[in-house]
Design an enzyme around this catalytic site. Sequence first.
Site, PDB file in Angstrom:
ATOM      1  N   HIS A   6       0.852  -1.186   0.000  1.00  0.00           N
ATOM      2  CA  HIS A   6       0.000   0.000   0.000  1.00  0.00           C
ATOM      3  C   HIS A   6       0.883   1.229   0.000  1.00  0.00           C
ATOM      4  O   HIS A   6       1.936   1.235   0.630  1.00  0.00           O
ATOM      5  CB  HIS A   6      -0.909   0.015   1.239  1.00  0.00           C
ATOM      6  CG  HIS A   6      -2.059   0.954   1.085  1.00  0.00           C
ATOM      7  ND1 HIS A   6      -1.950   2.284   1.389  1.00  0.00           N
ATOM      8  CD2 HIS A   6      -3.311   0.744   0.608  1.00  0.00           C
ATOM      9  CE1 HIS A   6      -3.118   2.859   1.122  1.00  0.00           C
ATOM     10  NE2 HIS A   6      -3.953   1.962   0.652  1.00  0.00           N
ATOM     11  N   ASP A  52      -7.901  -5.606   0.158  1.00  0.00           N
ATOM     12  CA  ASP A  52      -8.384  -6.461  -0.927  1.00  0.00           C
ATOM     13  C   ASP A  52      -7.985  -7.914  -0.772  1.00  0.00           C
ATOM     14  O   ASP A  52      -8.428  -8.766  -1.529  1.00  0.00           O
ATOM     15  CB  ASP A  52      -7.853  -5.932  -2.275  1.00  0.00           C
ATOM     16  CG  ASP A  52      -8.492  -4.608  -2.626  1.00  0.00           C
ATOM     17  OD1 ASP A  52      -9.688  -4.460  -2.359  1.00  0.00           O
ATOM     18  OD2 ASP A  52      -7.791  -3.725  -3.144  1.00  0.00           O
TER      19      ASP A  52
HETATM   20  N1  CMC Z   1       4.224  -7.589  -4.780  1.00  0.00           N
HETATM   21  C1  CMC Z   1       5.565  -7.532  -4.966  1.00  0.00           C
HETATM   22  N2  CMC Z   1       6.302  -6.425  -4.833  1.00  0.00           N
HETATM   23  C2  CMC Z   1       5.667  -5.302  -4.527  1.00  0.00           C
HETATM   24  C3  CMC Z   1       4.277  -5.260  -4.305  1.00  0.00           C
HETATM   25  C4  CMC Z   1       3.558  -6.459  -4.442  1.00  0.00           C
HETATM   26  N3  CMC Z   1       2.224  -6.477  -4.260  1.00  0.00           N
HETATM   27  N4  CMC Z   1       3.892  -3.996  -4.002  1.00  0.00           N
HETATM   28  C5  CMC Z   1       5.018  -3.262  -4.018  1.00  0.00           C
HETATM   29  N5  CMC Z   1       6.090  -4.044  -4.341  1.00  0.00           N
HETATM   30  C6  CMC Z   1       7.497  -3.612  -4.395  1.00  0.00           C
HETATM   31  C7  CMC Z   1       7.771  -2.857  -5.672  1.00  0.00           C
HETATM   32  O1  CMC Z   1       8.225  -3.704  -6.706  1.00  0.00           O
HETATM   33  C8  CMC Z   1       8.819  -1.870  -5.231  1.00  0.00           C
HETATM   34  O2  CMC Z   1      10.063  -2.552  -5.193  1.00  0.00           O
HETATM   35  P1  CMC Z   1      11.431  -1.730  -5.522  1.00  0.00           P
HETATM   36  O3  CMC Z   1      11.542  -0.671  -4.471  1.00  0.00           O
HETATM   37  O4  CMC Z   1      12.483  -2.785  -5.416  1.00  0.00           O
HETATM   38  O5  CMC Z   1      11.254  -1.183  -6.886  1.00  0.00           O
HETATM   39  C9  CMC Z   1       8.443  -1.550  -3.779  1.00  0.00           C
HETATM   40  O6  CMC Z   1       7.697  -2.695  -3.328  1.00  0.00           O
HETATM   41  C10 CMC Z   1       7.574  -0.298  -3.642  1.00  0.00           C
HETATM   42  O7  CMC Z   1       6.479  -0.444  -4.529  1.00  0.00           O
HETATM   43  P2  CMC Z   1       5.799   0.772  -5.319  1.00  0.00           P
HETATM   44  O8  CMC Z   1       5.093   0.220  -6.494  1.00  0.00           O
HETATM   45  O9  CMC Z   1       6.840   1.819  -5.558  1.00  0.00           O
HETATM   46  O10 CMC Z   1       4.797   1.278  -4.219  1.00  0.00           O
HETATM   47  P3  CMC Z   1       3.525   2.166  -4.473  1.00  0.00           P
HETATM   48  O11 CMC Z   1       3.252   2.866  -3.207  1.00  0.00           O
HETATM   49  O12 CMC Z   1       3.712   3.002  -5.690  1.00  0.00           O
HETATM   50  O13 CMC Z   1       2.377   1.100  -4.817  1.00  0.00           O
HETATM   51  C11 CMC Z   1       0.581  -0.420  -4.637  1.00  0.00           C
HETATM   52  C12 CMC Z   1       1.385   0.696  -3.938  1.00  0.00           C
HETATM   53  C13 CMC Z   1      -0.652  -0.723  -3.797  1.00  0.00           C
HETATM   54  C14 CMC Z   1       0.116   0.076  -6.002  1.00  0.00           C
HETATM   55  C15 CMC Z   1       1.459  -1.671  -4.792  1.00  0.00           C
HETATM   56  O14 CMC Z   1       1.872  -2.135  -3.529  1.00  0.00           O
HETATM   57  C16 CMC Z   1       0.767  -2.783  -5.575  1.00  0.00           C
HETATM   58  O15 CMC Z   1       0.799  -2.780  -6.809  1.00  0.00           O
HETATM   59  N6  CMC Z   1       0.112  -3.765  -4.857  1.00  0.00           N
HETATM   60  C17 CMC Z   1      -0.659  -4.804  -5.509  1.00  0.00           C
HETATM   61  C18 CMC Z   1      -2.027  -4.258  -5.926  1.00  0.00           C
HETATM   62  C19 CMC Z   1      -2.968  -4.075  -4.740  1.00  0.00           C
HETATM   63  O16 CMC Z   1      -3.128  -4.949  -3.899  1.00  0.00           O
HETATM   64  N7  CMC Z   1      -3.638  -2.904  -4.712  1.00  0.00           N
HETATM   65  C20 CMC Z   1      -4.648  -2.591  -3.694  1.00  0.00           C
HETATM   66  C21 CMC Z   1      -4.236  -1.473  -2.807  1.00  0.00           C
HETATM   67  S1  CMC Z   1      -5.301  -1.299  -1.373  1.00  0.00           S
HETATM   68  C22 CMC Z   1      -6.853  -0.888  -1.984  1.00  0.00           C
HETATM   69  C23 CMC Z   1      -6.898   0.311  -2.866  1.00  0.00           C
HETATM   70  O17 CMC Z   1      -6.179   1.289  -2.676  1.00  0.00           O
HETATM   71  O18 CMC Z   1      -7.706   0.304  -3.783  1.00  0.00           O
END
Ligand code: CMC
Length: 431
Positions: A308, A366
Amino acid sequence: MADTKGSATLTIGNKAIDLPIHSPTVGPDVLDIRKLYAQGDVFTYDPGFTSTASCSSTITYIDGDKGELLYRGYPIEQLAEKSHHLEVCYLLLYGELPTAQQMVDFETRVTRHTMVHEQMHYFFRGFRRDAHPMATMVGVVGAMSAFYHDSTDVNDPWQREVAAIRMVAKIPTIAAMAYKYSIGQPFVYPKNSLDYAGNFLHMCFAVPAEDYVVDPILAKAMDRIMMLHADHEQNASTSTVRLAGSSGANPFACIAAGIACLWGPAHGGANQACLEMLREIGTVDRIPEFIARAKDKNDPFRLMGFGHRVYKNFDPRAKVMKESADEVLGLLGIHDNETLKVAKELERIALEDPYFVEKKLYPNVDFYSGIILEAMGFPTSMFTPIFALSRAVGWIAQWKEMIGDPELKIGRPRQLYTGAPRRDYSEVEER
Ligand code: CMC
């Protein structure tokens, strides 16, 4: 606006610029850079808004490190235990918990608006039968501005109020109609003797040929799902609603924009994607393979339902959702659900794995919601529409707050331009 507690000085070349620092009620201080461009001739660069507060708000507060979520100051765990969705709607819209009389009045107003204009039934029929219910919802909610002209004047506080009530009242009806249409069953009209969540289940699962009795435990679980999703401060879809609304667009158009944004798998679409992922994993012994893929930089796969932007601790909503999953599956006598087994083991392994620990990737809301919704009988395509109908109140509360804010300005971000500098047009034969 929050109190100003001092200022920070930014030096650019030989120019010193004072930037006020605002103190929120809780949370980190906020540096006010509104005058920066005028005084310093520079922009700030923050794609994804990781360090930018786009507005001030009194509605919802998240402490990502603690894993805390407050609606108007009340912790989500207390609301999930003691309140119900319509009371939470009142709280989000008006700022305080209602008195008994205020609750009765509010419930009556919402209940009297649950039906949709009969002409909308024909509008639904224009969609392909196999349309994803989110596609239908984006269209139908946007079309509310065509059916309810009399609550689209954003400058009239009374019309804003009516639009908010209509939105909260009609969105379960629209989501249920999108579902019924997708499975070829007749639409079921709302039943105002039922409570908000029970009525939604009724509109989804009743058929004219048989009586449908709403199970109170399922209605309670549905109500809880709605409460847990009701608002989440300036997330992508809420920011979309605000940005659309900042131009003066009508509320139904703005909420349709929010629904479109929510659909993405990184946001509300994650609940559908998560259950599909759990099914694809299938059995506990395949988990290591998927964990390895999630860690592989060359593989776009991510563990859906994990991570998140704000929570760097357990998502408090996921904790409540996990309890609800156990309760609902217990009630339905589902004890050896393979998907739940995979989910629990995946959570255990991921929480111990150094990759997930170091990056502070915890299960989010989720992760468990899909298991409950599937057990209730919803197909995966309905998971995100249920998120949307639950979030509608948050979107409309945030929209109302924004329109009433004397500091409202049209949202207009700037950019770091990296394209070609000015150049002259060349004739085709010279290219
Ligand atoms: N699985 C594997 N690696 C992950 C994941 C994951 N679910 N989420 C983040 N990472 C890694 C990512 O690869 C990155 O690694 P590095 O620093 O080595 O490049 C690091 O963690 C930070 O990730 P980010 O993408 O820069 O973080 P963000 O804050 O931009 O993204 C997120 C947040 C929710 C989009 C992301 O964690 C994600 O894609 N999660 C899976 C989708 C999900 O479950 N979304 C629902 C969110 S809660 C409900 C809502 O808001 O609607």
